[in-house]
Design a protein around this motif. Structure first.
Motif, PDB file in Angstrom:
ATOM      1  N   LYS A 196      10.784 -27.025  21.982  1.00  0.00           N
ATOM      2  CA  LYS A 196       9.666 -27.293  22.161  1.00  0.00           C
ATOM      3  C   LYS A 196       7.735 -26.672  21.206  1.00  0.00           C
ATOM      4  O   LYS A 196       7.273 -27.291  22.039  1.00  0.00           O
ATOM      5  CB  LYS A 196       9.864 -26.024  23.290  1.00  0.00           C
ATOM      6  N   LEU A 197       8.298 -26.379  20.337  1.00  0.00           N
ATOM      7  CA  LEU A 197       7.606 -26.215  19.774  1.00  0.00           C
ATOM      8  C   LEU A 197       7.038 -27.502  18.484  1.00  0.00           C
ATOM      9  O   LEU A 197       5.691 -27.225  18.091  1.00  0.00           O
ATOM     10  CB  LEU A 197       8.075 -24.792  18.681  1.00  0.00           C
ATOM     11  N   LEU A 198       7.932 -28.181  18.984  1.00  0.00           N
ATOM     12  CA  LEU A 198       7.122 -29.288  18.113  1.00  0.00           C
ATOM     13  C   LEU A 198       6.512 -30.931  18.685  1.00  0.00           C
ATOM     14  O   LEU A 198       5.520 -31.560  18.862  1.00  0.00           O
ATOM     15  CB  LEU A 198       8.533 -29.888  17.428  1.00  0.00           C
ATOM     16  N   VAL A 199       6.986 -30.428  20.081  1.00  0.00           N
ATOM     17  CA  VAL A 199       6.660 -31.974  21.008  1.00  0.00           C
ATOM     18  C   VAL A 199       5.623 -31.607  21.638  1.00  0.00           C
ATOM     19  O   VAL A 199       5.901 -30.761  22.731  1.00  0.00           O
ATOM     20  CB  VAL A 199       8.047 -32.254  21.790  1.00  0.00           C
ATOM     21  N   PRO A 200       4.611 -32.320  22.050  1.00  0.00           N
ATOM     22  CA  PRO A 200       3.101 -31.867  22.819  1.00  0.00           C
ATOM     23  C   PRO A 200       3.944 -32.408  24.318  1.00  0.00           C
ATOM     24  O   PRO A 200       4.545 -33.208  24.535  1.00  0.00           O
ATOM     25  CB  PRO A 200       1.833 -32.825  23.048  1.00  0.00           C
TER      26      PRO A 200
END
Length: 440
Positions: free
Chosen positions: A19-23
């Protein structure tokens, strides 16, 4: 070290949070499209401008063999970075944004933002599909476009999908499809000029249909654009002009710009610091034509271009602007028999470029041939160094004008014949090797 190792092992075993990587939020997806470094600046192809014949390089014989070969329209082995990679990055980002957007429900609260993101992604994808097609495909010919090779239509961010070249006809249909949907979703005017808008979609549709020689449809969309945005700078004095005699005369994001983009550096032949404007072309600007002073400055015996709307001495503007749209409409009106309307558009533009202390004598024409000749002469002058001439040469020669380009190195003349296969410029060698697609 013995004490630290268990901690290191535990740290390396921690799983990252995807979740920290995919907008996943609308503003995050919009943020990808708002990254002007990846979407607008130095992304438009430049190889066609380097080949189009509006400039020459006085000392070309002293430069390396690769540059000399490019200058005289020889096929060369070139690799990353290049126009192909520059244009396909915003295409990739656009596809990624469309896929991310599919996971965000559209509702009454977010509908305007949601529509803007989808419309913008479709616009950007179409914008670069067209620019790459106009450079790497042959000029549009209705009888052969379904067989003439175009570019790769990447409609997904999945790099595992094999690349296949589509036809010129299929490429142009995709650009029109994307733009048509985008025009229904975008606002009439953008928050900032690096964002697409309804006016920009209409201007781009007019540009594409003009390239396809569908003058009736190009006229329709030019008119739609100008109903939203029609401002022209008055070169006699305008808040968007810093000074006619300055090396950077225009302020950035001036009132004529509908959508902002810049040309990639490419092989740099067309760079203002290197290129010198064709002497006959420069001589065609009258002494009372203010473009003569605002577009050029002396460089030795010749003239150097300085009239880019990029507000930079080195970067070339390639975006959409009202002066281009007026010229589109003028030419299309001439084609459809409205000579009076064609001349009205042309004179409206030219009067804004004419020295105010001298009476302006309107341009006239008695027939379509005369009108087209005058309009196209002014189109070349007004839209100089914007990446448009290469496409214009293709369509003019498809109409039978027989424009033959000539360049000279050390007293030896080289020619590019009308409708030559080289008008579909060679693709990068590494793309051919990696993707296995056919070379031009």
């Amino acid at each position: 070290m013995t004490l630290l190792c268990p901690g290191c092992k535990k740290y390396l075993e921690l799983k990252s949070d995807s979740k920290l990587l995919v907008p996943g939020k609308l503003n995050e997806i919009q943020g990808i499209l708002d990254d002007v470094g990846q979407m607008n600046n130095q992304r438009s192809p430049s190889y066609g401008e380097a080949c189009a014949g509006d400039f020459f390089i006085p000392e070309i014989g002293s430069l390396n063999q690769l540059v000399r070969d490019i200058y005289v329209w020889k096929k060369v082995d070139y690799r990353f970075p290049n126009d192909w990679s520059a244009g396909y990055l915003p295409i990739y980002n656009s596809n990624l944004c469309l896929e991310l957007l599919d996971k965000v429900p559209r509702d009454s609260k977010n509908s305007l933002d949601w529509d803007n993101v989808r419309g913008s992604a479709l616009f950007f994808r179409s914008y670069y599909f067209y620019l790459l097609t106009a450079q790497f495909g042959l000029g549009y010919n209705a009888s052969s476009s379904e067989n003439d090779p175009g570019i790769v239509l990447r409609l997904s961010s999945d790099f595992n999908v094999p690349s296949v070249r589509s036809s010129v006809g299929a490429c142009l249909r995709q650009t029109i499809k994307d733009l048509s949907e985008a025009s229904e979703l975008l606002p009439e005017n953008p928050l900032v000029l690096t964002r697409p808008s309804k006016a920009a979609a209409y201007a781009q549709l007019s540009r594409i249909y003009l390239y396809m020689r569908d003058y009736e449809k190009s006229l329709i969309y030019a008119d739609k654009c100008l109903k939203i945005k029609s401002a022209l700078m008055d070169f006699n004095g305008d808040s968007d002009i810093s000074g006619i005699g300055l090396n950077v005369p225009f302020r950035k994001f001036n009132k004529e710009i509908v959508f902002y983009s810049e040309m990639a550096n490419g092989f740099s032949l067309q760079a203002p610091s290197t290129a010198r404007i064709d002497t006959l072309l420069h001589a065609s600007f009258g002494v009372n034509d203010l473009r003569r002073a605002i577009y050029f400055r002396p460089s030795g015996k010749y003239q150097q271009f300085k009239g880019s709307y990029s507000a930079s001495a080195s970067l070339l503007f390639t975006g959409l602007a009202t002066d281009e749209v007026y010229l589109n409409r003028s030419e299309c009106r001439a084609w459809t028999g409205d000579i009076g309307g064609a001349m009205a558009d042309l004179n409206l533009l030219l009067k804004k470029r004419w020295k105010g202390t001298v009476i302006y004598d309107p341009v006239t024409a008695v027939d379509k041939a005369g009108a087209l000749a005058g309009i196209r002469a002014e189109r070349r002058k007004e839209l100089l160094m914007r990446g448009l001439r290469w496409g214009d040469l293709k369509r003019y020669n498809r109409e039978g004008l027989g424009i033959r380009l000539e360049r000279t190195i050390s007293g030896v003349s080289y020619f590019l014949e009308p409708n030559a296969s080289f008008y579909a410029l060679p693709l990068p060698t590494d793309i051919i090797e990696i993707a296995g697609i056919p070379q031009n």
